[in-house]
Design a protein around this motif. Structure first.
Motif, short mmCIF file in Angstrom:
data_model
loop_
_atom_site.label_atom_id
_atom_site.label_comp_id
_atom_site.label_asym_id
_atom_site.label_seq_id
_atom_site.Cartn_x
_atom_site.Cartn_y
_atom_site.Cartn_z
N ARG A 263 0.84 -1.19 0.00
CA ARG A 263 0.00 0.00 0.00
C ARG A 263 0.88 1.24 0.00
NH1 ARG A 263 -5.26 -0.65 1.24
NH2 ARG A 263 -5.90 -2.82 1.34
N ASP A 264 0.35 2.31 -0.56
CA ASP A 264 1.15 3.53 -0.58
C ASP A 264 0.95 4.32 0.71
OD1 ASP A 264 -1.16 4.99 -0.66
OD2 ASP A 264 -0.96 5.60 -2.75
N ALA A 265 1.51 5.52 0.75
CA ALA A 265 1.51 6.31 1.98
C ALA A 265 0.10 6.64 2.45
CB ALA A 265 2.30 7.59 1.75
N PHE A 266 -0.85 6.62 1.52
CA PHE A 266 -2.22 6.94 1.89
C PHE A 266 -3.00 5.68 2.25
CE2 PHE A 266 -0.69 10.36 -0.69
CZ PHE A 266 -1.21 11.49 -0.11
N HIS A 268 -3.41 3.23 0.17
CA HIS A 268 -4.02 2.68 -1.03
C HIS A 268 -3.19 1.52 -1.55
CE1 HIS A 268 -5.10 7.17 -1.63
NE2 HIS A 268 -5.86 6.60 -0.72
N ASN B 260 8.22 5.96 -2.13
CA ASN B 260 8.30 5.63 -0.71
C ASN B 260 9.33 4.54 -0.43
OD1 ASN B 260 6.03 7.34 -0.44
ND2 ASN B 260 4.73 5.63 -1.05
N ARG B 262 9.69 1.72 -1.65
CA ARG B 262 9.18 0.35 -1.67
C ARG B 262 9.85 -0.49 -2.75
NH1 ARG B 262 4.64 -0.21 1.35
NH2 ARG B 262 3.96 1.75 2.25
N ASN B 280 -4.36 6.15 -8.35
CA ASN B 280 -4.49 5.41 -7.09
C ASN B 280 -5.12 6.28 -6.02
OD1 ASN B 280 -3.52 2.86 -7.63
ND2 ASN B 280 -1.40 3.39 -7.19
N SER B 284 -8.97 5.66 -4.76
CA SER B 284 -9.19 5.21 -3.38
C SER B 284 -9.96 6.24 -2.57
CB SER B 284 -7.86 4.93 -2.70
OG SER B 284 -7.18 3.92 -3.37
#
Lengths: 401, 401
Positions: A263-266, A268, B260, B262, B280, B284
């Motif tokens: 998932r990303d920082a939000f 999502h 981020n 990742r 994204n 979301s």
């Protein structure tokens, strides 16, 4: 049986889906047997409560039919909706209320299922309804028809685009090394295969083609890409949006949890597609720059890359549907039949909806040559099948040597 | 000074970069003052040890010039390379060895810098060399020229594509709700702005346009997208590949560590671009399906969407470079000057390389209207500037209502 004709569009649009609509409008007005010619907004949803309603096409300016045919996107609006039993009854009631006794549905597999269900629902409730399905899908996966309107234009898009992108990549040799092009096609490789039709030499780009029908062995594929880079300085990979790994599952998971559940920082999910996955993997493993080309809905909406053959055929299947309905046919889908020798020509026939609905035509084995790792080439039988659908020669490019 | 002319191409190709090459070849052969006309492989790299060498264009079949002009990708091969001091001397030696006294470099900012450096290096070593730069960039960011060859065709690509994709999205209302289109342009919004040129009505799609010149406030942007969805049922977002957040930094980091920091299962960084990030995030946050359209190098290689004006001008700047060199001009870049009233016309002039090299032209404030959140609209002054470059009217599409 007198009454009005209702036309609707369903599923993902194609660049020529409105040519079928134009053919239908033109021929149905000409037939002179329909009380009115109506268009339903956003497919069958238009006939359900809260839907977007309908419009009267009886007086549509026939001078605008050609411009309509050349407009991408489904002009009536489209939908993706499976009717439940209650909804089928509601649709028949809506038809009754609007005096609809003829229904033409322009769409793919699921839409033919809907046609079949409405045909049955009308019969069950003793309502007189003639239903004809009009084939439309860039995926080319409908049964019983030689090919599907929409495919020829999307095929032309990919045959042209793969060459253009390859020329760009070759120019950037040493900087950009791999290009991964992602075609639509969740279950069949018809479009990915079409990307090879512009090859100017055997062994020319695209060098690697991945399709849903053939599982991929990632390590062997990587070795193949490396060999192509050694040979050409760059490698062009065409992949269908969905490709399966030989170890099971999809190459790039794109479910609600995204790739590897990240998932990303939000918060999502990070959803990476097949091309992104391949470009990341090949770029990192080989230490080269890998680009992606993901035109998405462009490939089904590119009005400047329409195949003239495809456009004409899309118009013809629409016109044929109107004539079939006027003649009292029902429970059928219009098909395209073709002969390729001595010269390509095609004509419309009809097939029972039962033989089409829910079925899916993948690439036949005779069209396929599979290499180690799961990269595919396509036989001359495929080229003989697909070339006429491109509607004239592809652009010829100059290569200096 | 007698000697041979050397032509090379550099930087990212455009759809008409070979029209400049064709113009150069045609006019230089016609000029009859050059001993030979040579083409350098992969830009200035061709003159360095281990380079790809050169080819003789003196006898290039002039009957093939038009086909060459219509071929995307830099036909001689391109490069991205900044010469260090030692390499500059090596290039001058290579020139001496091949009796090159005239050099035409087709490229953008960096290539003009290279031209300037070679001009200086030749002077320093007492070698007679005439250097002319030929402008080429879809980014339209070169100083001193009204516009850049390559921009008109990429602008036509985006003006057309934004409308086509919008029609597709509108048809899928209720299923696909947001489309995010990603244009090239790391430092300037010229291409993103061009995506608005096909709007059929004020307030029509694209609804949101993000450019590198204007920082984005994500929350306010989201509110704007939500309002568009309420109003239209869907929202079309066009974004430059690089957009800055008002909180500092880029909206989507795409450095070596990826977004981020990742990494995927193979330990590769997950690199998400701006469009992926926005799709994204919006998908979301608003609970809707958001698609991306990322044509990548297609936008600079689409031979079927070339602007006729752009193609002709690209040819003309090439021909002008050959004539300038034949007349003894050096140390200049060819520019395009235009007048738009009463009727668009353009002509070539020359500007000192020093006034161009390393500079960058972003969208002037007079072309910009910035809304809350950082979405941009573009003034009628921009439309007046850009429309003639599209080369004729855009396709007109039919909207049923």
């Amino acid at each position: 049986m007198a009454g009005s004709l209702l036309i609707a569009q369903s599923g993902g649009p194609s660049a020529v889906v409105n040519a079928s609509l134009a053919g239908l409008i033109g021929a149905s007005v000409e037939a002179g047997v329909f009380k009115k010619v109506l268009g339903l907004r956003h497919g069958i949803l238009g006939a359900l409560p809260g839907g977007h309603g309908h419009l009267d096409l009886s007086a549509f300016d026939t001078g605008r039919l050609v411009a309509l045919a050349d407009t991408p996107g489904a002009a009536l609006g489209s939908c993706r909706h499976k009717l439940d039993r209650g909804e089928r009854a509601a649709v028949i009631n809506w038809f009754r209320h609007h005096d609809i006794h003829f229904f033409a549905y322009i769409g793919g597999n699921d839409s033919m299922q809907t046609c079949l269900q409405l045909d049955q629902a009308a019969r069950d409730s003793g309502y007189e309804l003639s239903v004809v399905g009009v084939p439309k899908t860039i995926d080319n996966d409908l049964l019983e028809t030689d090919h599907c309107p929409g495919y020829g234009s999307a095929a032309r898009f990919w045959a042209t685009t793969a060459q253009e992108v390859s020329l760009d990549l070759a120019a950037m040799r040493g900087y950009d090394t791999v290009a991964v092009l992602e075609c639509m096609g969740r279950n069949s490789g018809w479009l990915a295969a079409a990307a090879t039709l512009g090859r100017s030499t055997a062994g020319g780009p695209p060098h690697i083609v991945l399709i849903p029908e053939v599982q991929v062995e990632l390590d062997k594929l990587l070795a193949r890409v490396e060999a192509e880079i050694r040979r050409n300085g760059s490698a062009v990979v065409v992949t269908a949006e969905t490709v399966r790994a030989c170890t099971g599952g999809y190459l790039a998971a794109s479910g609600p949890e995204g790739q590897n559940g990240r998932r990303d920082a939000f918060g999502h999910p990070i959803v990476a597609g097949t091309a992104d996955f391949l470009a990341n993997h090949m770029g990192s493993a080989l230490g080269v720059k890998a680009r992606t080309v993901k035109p998405g809905t462009m490939q089904r909406a590119a009005s400047r890359l329409v195949s003239s053959v495809d456009r004409d055929e899309a118009w013809q299947v629409g016109a044929a549907a109107a004539r079939m309905l006027a003649e009292g046919k029902s429970g059928v889908m219009v098909t395209l039949q073709s002969e390729r020798e001595p010269k390509y020509r095609s004509w419309c026939e009809a097939v029972s909806l039962e033989r089409v609905a829910g079925g899916e035509k993948t690439l036949p084995a005779s069209f396929l040559e599979v290499y180690e790792g799961g990269s595919c080439n396509f036989s001359s039988a495929f080229a003989d099948y697909a070339r006429p659908l491109l509607g004239g020669p592809l652009p010829e490019f100059v290569r200096l040597s």
